[in-house]
Write a protein that holds these residues in place. Structure first.
Motif, PDB file in Angstrom:
ATOM      1  N   LEU A  18       0.837  -1.199   0.000  1.00  0.00           N
ATOM      2  CA  LEU A  18       0.000   0.000   0.000  1.00  0.00           C
ATOM      3  C   LEU A  18       0.872   1.250   0.000  1.00  0.00           C
ATOM      4  O   LEU A  18       1.726   1.419   0.879  1.00  0.00           O
ATOM      5  N   MET A  67      -1.825  -1.113  -4.204  1.00  0.00           N
ATOM      6  CA  MET A  67      -2.866  -0.103  -4.223  1.00  0.00           C
ATOM      7  C   MET A  67      -2.336   1.159  -3.556  1.00  0.00           C
ATOM      8  O   MET A  67      -1.532   1.073  -2.624  1.00  0.00           O
ATOM      9  N   GLU A  68      -2.764   2.320  -4.038  1.00  0.00           N
ATOM     10  CA  GLU A  68      -2.453   3.558  -3.322  1.00  0.00           C
ATOM     11  C   GLU A  68      -3.662   3.883  -2.452  1.00  0.00           C
ATOM     12  O   GLU A  68      -4.807   3.723  -2.884  1.00  0.00           O
ATOM     13  N   THR A  69      -3.391   4.324  -1.233  1.00  0.00           N
ATOM     14  CA  THR A  69      -4.471   4.567  -0.269  1.00  0.00           C
ATOM     15  C   THR A  69      -4.296   5.925   0.405  1.00  0.00           C
ATOM     16  O   THR A  69      -3.208   6.508   0.378  1.00  0.00           O
ATOM     17  N   THR A  81      -9.475   6.744   0.934  1.00  0.00           N
ATOM     18  CA  THR A  81      -9.333   6.243  -0.437  1.00  0.00           C
ATOM     19  C   THR A  81      -8.809   4.811  -0.422  1.00  0.00           C
ATOM     20  O   THR A  81      -7.724   4.554   0.113  1.00  0.00           O
ATOM     21  N   ASN A  82      -9.573   3.903  -0.986  1.00  0.00           N
ATOM     22  CA  ASN A  82      -9.172   2.499  -1.174  1.00  0.00           C
ATOM     23  C   ASN A  82      -8.912   1.703   0.105  1.00  0.00           C
ATOM     24  O   ASN A  82      -8.389   0.583   0.035  1.00  0.00           O
ATOM     25  N   LEU A 100     -11.482  -1.192   0.263  1.00  0.00           N
ATOM     26  CA  LEU A 100     -11.196  -2.033  -0.898  1.00  0.00           C
ATOM     27  C   LEU A 100      -9.948  -2.889  -0.685  1.00  0.00           C
ATOM     28  O   LEU A 100      -9.927  -4.074  -1.011  1.00  0.00           O
ATOM     29  N   ALA A 101      -8.905  -2.285  -0.120  1.00  0.00           N
ATOM     30  CA  ALA A 101      -7.655  -3.011   0.111  1.00  0.00           C
ATOM     31  C   ALA A 101      -7.868  -4.204   1.050  1.00  0.00           C
ATOM     32  O   ALA A 101      -7.444  -5.322   0.766  1.00  0.00           O
ATOM     33  N   GLU A 117     -10.041  -6.878  -0.632  1.00  0.00           N
ATOM     34  CA  GLU A 117      -9.329  -7.610  -1.688  1.00  0.00           C
ATOM     35  C   GLU A 117      -8.347  -8.621  -1.087  1.00  0.00           C
ATOM     36  O   GLU A 117      -8.214  -9.740  -1.585  1.00  0.00           O
ATOM     37  N   ARG A 159      -4.291  -5.712 -11.680  1.00  0.00           N
ATOM     38  CA  ARG A 159      -4.400  -4.253 -11.618  1.00  0.00           C
ATOM     39  C   ARG A 159      -3.270  -3.559 -12.353  1.00  0.00           C
ATOM     40  O   ARG A 159      -3.443  -2.509 -12.944  1.00  0.00           O
TER      41      ARG A 159
END
Length: 204
Positions: free
Chosen positions: A120, A149-151, A157-158, A161-162, A165, A190
């Motif tokens: 992340l 993922m960027e959070t 943000t995300n 989701l992170a 997932e 991704r």
């Protein structure tokens, strides 16, 4: 005897340098709260959150580790039972990104071989102070064949989701063959946009 309120228990671990936002990520996910006051985690702390995935109630036990070297011995003992590990760096701090390689080495040394991993890049709301391009995060994740993922814990943000997932990847592994037999499920890589068969997703 009390009725069990969940179907599965997944133990997750947050690791990374001190100050990258591991605790903020955890609080945003577990309590939907954010504080800008930085309090360094002493040793290790954890939170519990139950989510629903594919009709199953999954209890996530999420351990937040201290990034400082002096707590290294305490924190590495928690790697062994982890089913999923999130490696966090701060996109405004290049050193925290460079150290991802060191954290990956720690996982190789101390965690189970089949642990699910995700990188992340946190604090993506601070675009004006960005020191690490998103492509670099994607590249290191691709190189090690793990998710990325960027959070932003601050902007939320995300975060959800992170965790979902990562939990889903663990569920795939736990469910074993059943999920691989589902021809309708397609996983998109991704980083490349390539469509993969479902079973590839859990073989990181």
């Amino acid at each position: 005897m009390a009725k069990k309120t969940y179907d599965l228990l997944f133990k997750l671990l947050l690791i990374g340098d001190s100050g990258v936002g591991k605790t903020c990520i955890l609080f945003r996910f577990s309590d939907d709260a954010f504080t800008s006051t930085f309090i360094s985690t002493i040793g290790i702390d954890f939170k519990i959150k139950t989510i629903e995935l594919r009709g199953k109630k999954i209890k996530l036990q999420i351990w937040d580790t201290a990034g400082q070297e002096r707590f290294h011995t305490i924190t590495t003992s928690y790697y062994r039972g982890a089913m999923g590990i999130m490696l966090v760096y701060d996109i405004t701090n290049e050193k925290s990104f460079d150290n991802i390689v060191k954290w990956l080495r720690n996982i190789d040394e101390h965690a189970n071989e089949d642990v699910e991993k995700m990188i992340l890049g946190n604090k993506c709301d601070m675009a004006d102070k960005r020191a690490v391009r998103k492509e670099r995060g994607e590249n290191i994740a691709r190189e090690h064949d793990i998710r990325f993922m960027e959070t932003s814990a601050k902007a939320n943000t995300n975060i959800e989701l992170a965790f979902r997932e990562l939990a889903e990847a663990i569920l795939d592994k736990v469910a074993g063959k059943e999920t691989t037999d589902n021809p309708d499920r397609v996983v998109v890589n991704r980083s490349t946009g390539e469509r993969l068969p479902a079973y590839k997703a859990c073989c990181t």
